[in-house]
Design a protein around this motif. Sequence first.
Motif, PDB file in Angstrom:
ATOM      1  N   LEU A   2      -7.527   1.299   3.685  1.00 43.40           N
ATOM      2  CA  LEU A   2      -6.965   2.129   4.676  1.00 43.40           C
ATOM      3  C   LEU A   2      -6.185   3.202   4.385  1.00 43.40           C
ATOM      4  CD1 LEU A   2      -6.462  -0.902   6.985  1.00 43.40           C
ATOM      5  CD2 LEU A   2      -8.022   0.810   7.338  1.00 43.40           C
ATOM      6  N   ALA A   3      -5.165   2.979   3.379  1.00 40.50           N
ATOM      7  CA  ALA A   3      -4.108   3.975   3.037  1.00 40.50           C
ATOM      8  C   ALA A   3      -4.896   5.174   2.243  1.00 40.50           C
ATOM      9  CB  ALA A   3      -3.085   3.297   2.180  1.00 40.50           C
ATOM     10  N   SER A   4      -5.934   4.375   1.213  1.00 40.57           N
ATOM     11  CA  SER A   4      -6.711   5.738   0.584  1.00 40.57           C
ATOM     12  C   SER A   4      -7.302   6.532   1.755  1.00 40.57           C
ATOM     13  CB  SER A   4      -7.575   5.129  -0.070  1.00 40.57           C
ATOM     14  OG  SER A   4      -7.162   4.115  -1.419  1.00 40.57           O
ATOM     15  N   ALA A   5      -8.096   5.782   2.625  1.00 40.60           N
ATOM     16  CA  ALA A   5      -8.799   6.687   3.628  1.00 40.60           C
ATOM     17  C   ALA A   5      -7.889   7.639   4.606  1.00 40.60           C
ATOM     18  CB  ALA A   5      -9.481   5.673   4.610  1.00 40.60           C
ATOM     19  N   LEU A   6      -6.725   7.156   4.630  1.00 46.58           N
ATOM     20  CA  LEU A   6      -6.020   8.029   5.664  1.00 46.58           C
ATOM     21  C   LEU A   6      -5.304   9.143   4.736  1.00 46.58           C
ATOM     22  CD1 LEU A   6      -3.879   5.205   7.133  1.00 46.58           C
ATOM     23  CD2 LEU A   6      -4.710   7.102   8.491  1.00 46.58           C
ATOM     24  N   THR A   7      -5.219   8.873   3.367  1.00 44.61           N
ATOM     25  CA  THR A   7      -4.418   9.888   2.410  1.00 44.61           C
ATOM     26  C   THR A   7      -5.491  10.868   1.368  1.00 44.61           C
ATOM     27  OG1 THR A   7      -4.206   8.359   0.855  1.00 44.61           O
ATOM     28  CG2 THR A   7      -2.309   8.725   2.354  1.00 44.61           C
ATOM     29  N   GLY A   8      -6.889  10.673   1.719  1.00 52.30           N
ATOM     30  CA  GLY A   8      -7.749  11.522   1.002  1.00 52.30           C
ATOM     31  C   GLY A   8      -7.879  10.915  -0.321  1.00 52.30           C
ATOM     32  N   VAL A   9      -7.665   9.495  -0.604  1.00 48.78           N
ATOM     33  CA  VAL A   9      -7.976   9.443  -2.088  1.00 48.78           C
ATOM     34  C   VAL A   9      -9.192   8.636  -1.839  1.00 48.78           C
ATOM     35  CG1 VAL A   9      -7.297   7.131  -3.381  1.00 48.78           C
ATOM     36  CG2 VAL A   9      -5.601   8.437  -2.423  1.00 48.78           C
ATOM     37  N   ASN A  10     -10.223   8.580  -2.748  1.00 48.08           N
ATOM     38  CA  ASN A  10     -11.626   8.056  -2.943  1.00 48.08           C
ATOM     39  C   ASN A  10     -11.420   6.681  -3.607  1.00 48.08           C
ATOM     40  OD1 ASN A  10     -12.536  10.694  -2.183  1.00 48.08           O
ATOM     41  ND2 ASN A  10     -12.511  11.488  -4.441  1.00 48.08           N
ATOM     42  N   PHE A  11     -12.010   5.988  -2.637  1.00 47.23           N
ATOM     43  CA  PHE A  11     -11.853   4.429  -2.974  1.00 47.23           C
ATOM     44  C   PHE A  11     -13.094   3.841  -3.174  1.00 47.23           C
ATOM     45  CE2 PHE A  11     -11.063   0.140  -1.490  1.00 47.23           C
ATOM     46  CZ  PHE A  11      -9.977  -0.281  -2.135  1.00 47.23           C
ATOM     47  N   ARG A  12     -13.169   3.174  -4.232  1.00 53.26           N
ATOM     48  CA  ARG A  12     -14.449   2.352  -4.732  1.00 53.26           C
ATOM     49  C   ARG A  12     -13.904   0.946  -4.940  1.00 53.26           C
ATOM     50  NH1 ARG A  12     -15.908   5.812  -9.785  1.00 53.26           N
ATOM     51  NH2 ARG A  12     -15.443   7.823  -8.906  1.00 53.26           N
TER      52      ARG A  12
ATOM     53  N   ALA B   1       0.804  -1.309  -0.360  1.00 53.67           N
ATOM     54  CA  ALA B   1      -0.160  -0.001   0.000  1.00 53.67           C
ATOM     55  C   ALA B   1       1.117   1.359   0.052  1.00 53.67           C
ATOM     56  CB  ALA B   1      -1.101   0.021   1.336  1.00 53.67           C
ATOM     57  N   LEU B   2       2.110   1.090   0.755  1.00 50.87           N
ATOM     58  CA  LEU B   2       3.053   2.446   0.842  1.00 50.87           C
ATOM     59  C   LEU B   2       3.298   2.591  -0.551  1.00 50.87           C
ATOM     60  CD1 LEU B   2       4.823   2.080   4.017  1.00 50.87           C
ATOM     61  CD2 LEU B   2       3.259   3.728   3.501  1.00 50.87           C
ATOM     62  N   ALA B   3       3.925   1.513  -1.366  1.00 56.02           N
ATOM     63  CA  ALA B   3       4.290   1.756  -2.774  1.00 56.02           C
ATOM     64  C   ALA B   3       3.367   2.098  -3.681  1.00 56.02           C
ATOM     65  CB  ALA B   3       5.028   0.303  -3.368  1.00 56.02           C
ATOM     66  N   ASP B   4       2.089   1.679  -3.333  1.00 51.75           N
ATOM     67  CA  ASP B   4       1.087   2.098  -4.161  1.00 51.75           C
ATOM     68  C   ASP B   4       0.695   3.635  -4.140  1.00 51.75           C
ATOM     69  OD1 ASP B   4       0.871  -0.496  -5.191  1.00 51.75           O
ATOM     70  OD2 ASP B   4      -0.834  -0.964  -3.400  1.00 51.75           O
ATOM     71  N   MET B   5       0.603   3.940  -2.976  1.00 52.83           N
ATOM     72  CA  MET B   5       0.708   5.313  -2.643  1.00 52.83           C
ATOM     73  C   MET B   5       1.715   6.248  -3.296  1.00 52.83           C
ATOM     74  SD  MET B   5      -2.448   5.891  -1.344  1.00 52.83           S
ATOM     75  CE  MET B   5      -3.442   4.530  -1.699  1.00 52.83           C
ATOM     76  N   MET B   6       2.901   5.834  -3.311  1.00 54.32           N
ATOM     77  CA  MET B   6       3.887   6.461  -3.737  1.00 54.32           C
ATOM     78  C   MET B   6       3.596   6.637  -5.294  1.00 54.32           C
ATOM     79  SD  MET B   6       8.051   5.849  -3.598  1.00 54.32           S
ATOM     80  CE  MET B   6       9.364   6.709  -4.436  1.00 54.32           C
ATOM     81  N   THR B   7       3.482   5.373  -6.033  1.00 53.52           N
ATOM     82  CA  THR B   7       3.183   5.602  -7.441  1.00 53.52           C
ATOM     83  C   THR B   7       2.003   6.314  -7.819  1.00 53.52           C
ATOM     84  OG1 THR B   7       3.873   3.318  -7.357  1.00 53.52           O
ATOM     85  CG2 THR B   7       2.952   3.700  -9.427  1.00 53.52           C
ATOM     86  N   ILE B   8       0.874   6.285  -7.213  1.00 53.04           N
ATOM     87  CA  ILE B   8      -0.179   7.256  -7.471  1.00 53.04           C
ATOM     88  C   ILE B   8       0.202   8.666  -7.299  1.00 53.04           C
ATOM     89  CG2 ILE B   8      -2.481   7.793  -6.711  1.00 53.04           C
ATOM     90  CD1 ILE B   8      -3.180   4.994  -5.973  1.00 53.04           C
ATOM     91  N   GLY B   9       0.820   9.043  -6.229  1.00 51.43           N
ATOM     92  CA  GLY B   9       1.438  10.290  -6.316  1.00 51.43           C
ATOM     93  C   GLY B   9       2.094  10.839  -7.241  1.00 51.43           C
ATOM     94  N   GLU B  10       3.202   9.863  -7.747  1.00 53.36           N
ATOM     95  CA  GLU B  10       3.922  10.172  -8.917  1.00 53.36           C
ATOM     96  C   GLU B  10       3.209  10.471 -10.277  1.00 53.36           C
ATOM     97  OE1 GLU B  10       8.066   7.677  -7.732  1.00 53.36           O
ATOM     98  OE2 GLU B  10       6.645   6.633  -9.169  1.00 53.36           O
ATOM     99  N   LYS B  11       2.131   9.433 -10.468  1.00 56.16           N
ATOM    100  CA  LYS B  11       1.717   9.572 -11.951  1.00 56.16           C
ATOM    101  C   LYS B  11       0.536  10.455 -11.782  1.00 56.16           C
ATOM    102  CE  LYS B  11       3.595   5.998 -13.117  1.00 56.16           C
ATOM    103  NZ  LYS B  11       4.561   5.829 -14.476  1.00 56.16           N
TER     104      LYS B  11
ATOM    105  N   VAL C  49      -4.757  -7.182   0.105  1.00 56.82           N
ATOM    106  CA  VAL C  49      -4.369  -6.048  -0.681  1.00 56.82           C
ATOM    107  C   VAL C  49      -5.424  -4.827  -0.664  1.00 56.82           C
ATOM    108  CG1 VAL C  49      -3.744  -5.207  -3.048  1.00 56.82           C
ATOM    109  CG2 VAL C  49      -2.546  -7.195  -2.055  1.00 56.82           C
ATOM    110  N   ALA C  50      -6.771  -5.192  -0.935  1.00 60.64           N
ATOM    111  CA  ALA C  50      -7.702  -4.286  -0.896  1.00 60.64           C
ATOM    112  C   ALA C  50      -7.831  -3.797   0.578  1.00 60.64           C
ATOM    113  CB  ALA C  50      -9.051  -5.152  -1.223  1.00 60.64           C
ATOM    114  N   HIS C  51      -7.625  -4.614   1.537  1.00 60.41           N
ATOM    115  CA  HIS C  51      -7.756  -4.114   2.991  1.00 60.41           C
ATOM    116  C   HIS C  51      -6.675  -2.696   3.028  1.00 60.41           C
ATOM    117  CE1 HIS C  51      -9.724  -8.094   4.864  1.00 60.41           C
ATOM    118  NE2 HIS C  51     -10.529  -7.006   4.268  1.00 60.41           N
ATOM    119  N   SER C  52      -5.358  -2.901   2.779  1.00 53.02           N
ATOM    120  CA  SER C  52      -4.524  -2.077   3.048  1.00 53.02           C
ATOM    121  C   SER C  52      -4.725  -0.955   2.284  1.00 53.02           C
ATOM    122  CB  SER C  52      -3.241  -2.680   2.843  1.00 53.02           C
ATOM    123  OG  SER C  52      -2.700  -3.630   4.085  1.00 53.02           O
TER     124      SER C  52
END
Length: 309
Positions: free
Chosen positions: A165-175, A131-141, A159-162
């Motif tokens: 949670l990471a989306s909710a913490l960082t303000g990403v809208n998650f469906r 999830a940390l690597a995913d947030m880094m990648t989304i931020g870059e892109k 994977v969906a769980h983390s």
Amino acid sequence: MARKNLLSIADLASEDISRLLGRARELKQGKPGQHLNGMVLALLFEKPSLRTKVSFDVAMRRLGGHSVYLAQNEVGLGKREPVADVARVLSRYVNGMAVRTFSQALVEDLARYGSVPVINALTDQEHPCQALADMMTIGEKRGGLKGVNLAYVGDGNNVAHSLMLASALTGVNFRLAFPRGYEPQTEIVDRARAFAAKSGSDIKLTQDPQGAVAGADVVYTDVWTSMGQEAESDLRRKVFAPYQVNRKLMALAKKDAIFMHPLPAHAGEEIEAGLLDTPQSAVFDQAENRLHVQMALLEELLGPSPERG
Ligand code: NVA
């Protein structure tokens, strides 16, 4: 960081995630790491691994330390030797443990009985390093995280769980679009909704993959059959068939939407063949970013810091 472990992505506050991602970006640009000279990370794995094993090993080497890989057939965690004893013995030799197990309780027990930092390197419940690597990648892109629309299509798994949670913490809208019977755990959804209320993120659960992907910036999927569920794979292939991420589904997302997957991927199952090779695919950036975020994490957990002295 409140705790010296990373057992769940929810062990981190949103400021912790921003700080770690900031440091990971510096490390990716080649800024020297804070040396973990002579330090050793035990990699205690009950399940197979490519990315996690190699990225943790390389991360330790780049920081001046190294790792020791311990497979389940050697250690017999909880079978050949009680978990509490393994935790206490390893704590006398190594500076930290990255642990991949089936049960989340086992990782928590290692943290409870051990005296060195424990990192969840994937359990049946969570995959926080991914999830940390995913947030880094989304931020870059996408140039940032807040307000990004992420659609996850598939199993409500680790994977969906983390990621939720990471989306909710960082303000990403998650469906999250999943077939009935394969929903994420209620406690995780409740926790994510509580974080989302603070960050302004929107969490939606649905059975409709098309609706979830409409207008998305990021389309994400994972395997239908996770490690340990192999006996269910025939059934899962049938149930998940309407949830395949293919070009037709991607066409419903924004024109410049990216496609993400933690790998390993199964072409013809959760993704259409060739999807990893399209310009939309960010999967190899995700894989690379595992290295950078884990270096940042290891620096914080194992290295000297103002709080830890
Ligand atoms: N959900 C998958 C993730 C692998 C990185 C599994 O647990 O097997």
